[in-house]
Design an enzyme around this catalytic site. Structure first.
Site, PDB file in Angstrom:
ATOM      1  N   ASP A 118      19.726  29.535  33.193  1.00  0.00           N
ATOM      2  CA  ASP A 118      19.167  30.626  33.991  1.00  0.00           C
ATOM      3  C   ASP A 118      18.128  30.075  34.964  1.00  0.00           C
ATOM      4  O   ASP A 118      17.065  29.618  34.559  1.00  0.00           O
ATOM      5  CB  ASP A 118      18.496  31.647  33.059  1.00  0.00           C
ATOM      6  CG  ASP A 118      17.955  32.834  33.845  1.00  0.00           C
ATOM      7  OD1 ASP A 118      18.720  33.778  34.098  1.00  0.00           O
ATOM      8  OD2 ASP A 118      16.767  32.791  34.231  1.00  0.00           O
TER       9      ASP A 118
ATOM     10  N   TYR B 206      12.393  29.509  41.481  1.00  0.00           N
ATOM     11  CA  TYR B 206      11.989  28.414  40.593  1.00  0.00           C
ATOM     12  C   TYR B 206      11.991  27.049  41.307  1.00  0.00           C
ATOM     13  O   TYR B 206      11.557  26.055  40.757  1.00  0.00           O
ATOM     14  CB  TYR B 206      12.882  28.344  39.341  1.00  0.00           C
ATOM     15  CG  TYR B 206      12.969  29.625  38.529  1.00  0.00           C
ATOM     16  CD1 TYR B 206      12.119  30.694  38.779  1.00  0.00           C
ATOM     17  CD2 TYR B 206      13.901  29.759  37.513  1.00  0.00           C
ATOM     18  CE1 TYR B 206      12.213  31.876  38.043  1.00  0.00           C
ATOM     19  CE2 TYR B 206      14.002  30.926  36.771  1.00  0.00           C
ATOM     20  CZ  TYR B 206      13.160  31.992  37.050  1.00  0.00           C
ATOM     21  OH  TYR B 206      13.269  33.146  36.325  1.00  0.00           O
TER      22      TYR B 206
ATOM     23  N   LYS C  51      19.114  33.966  41.120  1.00  0.00           N
ATOM     24  CA  LYS C  51      18.594  35.289  41.521  1.00  0.00           C
ATOM     25  C   LYS C  51      18.108  35.266  42.970  1.00  0.00           C
ATOM     26  O   LYS C  51      17.591  34.234  43.430  1.00  0.00           O
ATOM     27  CB  LYS C  51      17.411  35.676  40.615  1.00  0.00           C
ATOM     28  CG  LYS C  51      17.651  35.428  39.144  1.00  0.00           C
ATOM     29  CD  LYS C  51      16.478  35.799  38.268  1.00  0.00           C
ATOM     30  CE  LYS C  51      16.683  35.325  36.837  1.00  0.00           C
ATOM     31  NZ  LYS C  51      16.197  33.970  36.548  1.00  0.00           N
TER      32      LYS C  51
ATOM     33  N   HIS D 283      16.231  39.799  41.654  1.00  0.00           N
ATOM     34  CA  HIS D 283      15.149  39.328  40.782  1.00  0.00           C
ATOM     35  C   HIS D 283      14.183  40.460  40.381  1.00  0.00           C
ATOM     36  O   HIS D 283      13.799  40.570  39.223  1.00  0.00           O
ATOM     37  CB  HIS D 283      14.387  38.197  41.490  1.00  0.00           C
ATOM     38  CG  HIS D 283      13.738  37.226  40.561  1.00  0.00           C
ATOM     39  ND1 HIS D 283      13.668  35.882  40.809  1.00  0.00           N
ATOM     40  CD2 HIS D 283      13.118  37.409  39.367  1.00  0.00           C
ATOM     41  CE1 HIS D 283      13.034  35.289  39.802  1.00  0.00           C
ATOM     42  NE2 HIS D 283      12.689  36.195  38.925  1.00  0.00           N
TER      43      HIS D 283
HETATM   44  N1  LIG Z   1      13.869  37.638  35.632  1.00  0.00           N
HETATM   45  C1  LIG Z   1      12.596  37.359  35.606  1.00  0.00           C
HETATM   46  O1  LIG Z   1      11.769  37.983  36.305  1.00  0.00           O
HETATM   47  C2  LIG Z   1      12.112  36.257  34.726  1.00  0.00           C
HETATM   48  C3  LIG Z   1      10.723  36.092  34.517  1.00  0.00           C
HETATM   49  C4  LIG Z   1      10.313  35.064  33.675  1.00  0.00           C
HETATM   50  C5  LIG Z   1      11.245  34.236  33.064  1.00  0.00           C
HETATM   51  N2  LIG Z   1      12.586  34.412  33.311  1.00  0.00           N
HETATM   52  C6  LIG Z   1      13.602  33.528  32.711  1.00  0.00           C
HETATM   53  O2  LIG Z   1      13.418  33.518  31.301  1.00  0.00           O
HETATM   54  C7  LIG Z   1      13.253  32.175  30.856  1.00  0.00           C
HETATM   55  C8  LIG Z   1      12.384  32.124  29.624  1.00  0.00           C
HETATM   56  O3  LIG Z   1      11.132  32.760  29.855  1.00  0.00           O
HETATM   57  P1  LIG Z   1       9.754  31.945  29.985  1.00  0.00           P
HETATM   58  O4  LIG Z   1      10.014  30.569  30.469  1.00  0.00           O
HETATM   59  O5  LIG Z   1       8.833  32.787  30.779  1.00  0.00           O
HETATM   60  O6  LIG Z   1       9.162  31.959  28.505  1.00  0.00           O
HETATM   61  P2  LIG Z   1       9.671  31.644  27.005  1.00  0.00           P
HETATM   62  O7  LIG Z   1      11.031  31.078  27.010  1.00  0.00           O
HETATM   63  O8  LIG Z   1       9.387  32.860  26.207  1.00  0.00           O
HETATM   64  O9  LIG Z   1       8.614  30.549  26.551  1.00  0.00           O
HETATM   65  C9  LIG Z   1       8.563  29.292  27.147  1.00  0.00           C
HETATM   66  C10 LIG Z   1       7.296  28.578  26.659  1.00  0.00           C
HETATM   67  O10 LIG Z   1       7.375  28.371  25.258  1.00  0.00           O
HETATM   68  C11 LIG Z   1       7.347  26.960  24.963  1.00  0.00           C
HETATM   69  N3  LIG Z   1       8.340  26.744  23.903  1.00  0.00           N
HETATM   70  C12 LIG Z   1       9.692  26.821  24.000  1.00  0.00           C
HETATM   71  N4  LIG Z   1      10.277  26.599  22.806  1.00  0.00           N
HETATM   72  C13 LIG Z   1       9.291  26.369  21.934  1.00  0.00           C
HETATM   73  C14 LIG Z   1       9.251  26.062  20.552  1.00  0.00           C
HETATM   74  N5  LIG Z   1      10.371  25.964  19.842  1.00  0.00           N
HETATM   75  N6  LIG Z   1       8.040  25.874  19.965  1.00  0.00           N
HETATM   76  C15 LIG Z   1       6.908  25.986  20.679  1.00  0.00           C
HETATM   77  N7  LIG Z   1       6.855  26.275  21.987  1.00  0.00           N
HETATM   78  C16 LIG Z   1       8.045  26.460  22.621  1.00  0.00           C
HETATM   79  C17 LIG Z   1       7.714  26.258  26.261  1.00  0.00           C
HETATM   80  O11 LIG Z   1       7.055  25.015  26.365  1.00  0.00           O
HETATM   81  P3  LIG Z   1       7.781  23.596  26.734  1.00  0.00           P
HETATM   82  O12 LIG Z   1       8.653  23.788  27.931  1.00  0.00           O
HETATM   83  O13 LIG Z   1       6.594  22.727  27.014  1.00  0.00           O
HETATM   84  O14 LIG Z   1       8.542  23.191  25.514  1.00  0.00           O
HETATM   85  C18 LIG Z   1       7.140  27.225  27.297  1.00  0.00           C
HETATM   86  O15 LIG Z   1       5.751  27.017  27.477  1.00  0.00           O
HETATM   87  C19 LIG Z   1      12.631  31.487  32.082  1.00  0.00           C
HETATM   88  O16 LIG Z   1      12.664  30.091  32.001  1.00  0.00           O
HETATM   89  C20 LIG Z   1      13.471  32.080  33.172  1.00  0.00           C
HETATM   90  O17 LIG Z   1      14.749  31.435  33.212  1.00  0.00           O
HETATM   91  C21 LIG Z   1      13.019  35.414  34.125  1.00  0.00           C
END
Ligand SMILES: NC(=O)c1ccc[n+]([C@@H]2O[C@H](COP(=O)([O-])OP(=O)(O)OC[C@H]3O[C@@H](n4cnc5c(N)ncnc54)[C@H](OP(=O)(O)O)[C@@H]3O)[C@@H](O)[C@H]2O)c1
Length: 278
Positions: free
Chosen positions: A49, A54, A79, A112
């Site tokens: 994704d 990004y 997106k 988005h």
């Molecule tokens: N549509 C939208 O508006 C929107 C908005 C936000 C995000 N997204 C999408 O959703 C995806 C995921 O959301 P997100 O990146 O905001 O947050 P998330 O996946 O909830 O959390 C990511 C964070 O958690 C850490 N992490 C991951 N696995 C872990 C584990 N097993 N143990 C401890 N820490 C862990 C990562 O650190 P490290 O990388 O340092 O491991 C990072 O800091 C994004 O990457 C993006 O593709 C979409």
């Protein structure tokens, strides 16, 4: 409910979308994102994704080429960003993304955010891209029920996916039920609450009981709720850990205890008060 990393949801147009993917928001373009995707593919992930916002679509494209899988075995979501919304500008933004990703087609293209007064025209362009076979599925992101209802007053094709913020302190049950009633598949973004929930004691207790990590318990809760998850990590051990959630099950009481953590608390923006002008 998916039973493996490669299990799929069938979208309302028949396209199969993996129920688990790698999020790459804040993964740096170049080596970092390329390696993260290689780790993910090796661990069994088949979906990525990304988004124009990004600034890593070039790296995602490089990873698609280098990961060793045929293109059609991967499911790539990107997106259209807010400043590109509108009919012509969405068509142009799509081509920019497609060129950066260096692919013939994109699997899923999303609006988005619901930029007021623009998203209907944006959707018209998405429908055109879909009809032209340049994307296999189209959808929205950060749409509340009222945005979807408004979109549907002019849309000819119903969104196949709504990608929304969702985690144990923002369970979004009403919106999830609404999307389900409309045959719109929900994807949870920030499924781990951006890492903010990992010290939550109740989650810690459940994790200990199953000999799993808190991240694994949260991801398992999502898949038992039948939503797609796209956790982000750039670390190989966490990418593997996040995908290793198919050998245990949360019982009804544990599911309920996690549901009860809901505070309607967002770590991102509320789509109704988001400032779209950047
Ligand atoms: N549509 C939208 O508006 C929107 C908005 C936000 C995000 N997204 C999408 O959703 C995806 C995921 O959301 P997100 O990146 O905001 O947050 P998330 O996946 O909830 O959390 C990511 C964070 O958690 C850490 N992490 C991951 N696995 C872990 C584990 N097993 N143990 C401890 N820490 C862990 C990562 O650190 P490290 O990388 O340092 O491991 C990072 O800091 C994004 O990457 C993006 O593709 C979409």
């Amino acid at each position: 409910m998916i039973k493996s990393l490669q299990d799929t949801f069938t979208l309302h147009n028949g396209v199969k979308m993996p129920g688990f993917g790698l999020g790459v928001y804040k993964a740096a373009d170049g080596e970092e994102v390329v390696n993260a995707i290689k780790y993910a593919v090796n661990a069994g992930y088949r979906a990525v994704d990304t988004a124009a916002l990004y600034f890593n679509e070039d790296g995602v494209g490089a990873a698609i080429k280098q990961c060793g899988l045929p293109r059609e075995e991967l499911f790539i979501t990107t997106k259209v960003w807010n400043s590109d919304q509108g009919y012509e500008s969405t068509l142009a933004a799509f081509e920019t993304s497609r060129n950066k990703l260096d692919v013939d087609y994109i699997d899923l293209y999303l609006i988005h955010w619901p930029v007021k007064e623009k998203y209907k025209e944006t959707w018209r362009a998405m429908e055109e891209l879909y009809r032209a076979g340049k994307v296999r599925a189209i959808g929205v992101s950060n749409f509340h029920q009222h945005h979807i209802e408004d979109l549907m007053t002019t849309a000819e094709i119903k969104p196949m996916v709504n990608q929304i913020e969702m985690h144990p302190v923002l369970t979004q049950e009403e919106l999830r039920d609404y999307c389900c009633s409309q045959d719109i598949v929900v994807t949870a973004w920030s499924p781990l609450g951006r890492g903010n929930l990992l010290d939550e004691p109740i989650l810690g207790e459940i994790a200990e009981k199953h000999n799993k990590s808190v991240a694994q318990v949260i991801l398992r809760w999502h898949i038992q709720n039948d939503v797609i998850v796209i956790p982000k990590s750039t670390h190989e051990h966490r990418i593997i850990e996040n995908g290793d959630i198919f050998d245990f099950e949360l019982d009804a009481e544990e599911m309920q205890a996690i549901n009860a953590l809901n505070e309607n608390r967002r770590f991102g923006q509320n789509p109704d008060s988001f400032h779209f002008d950047f």
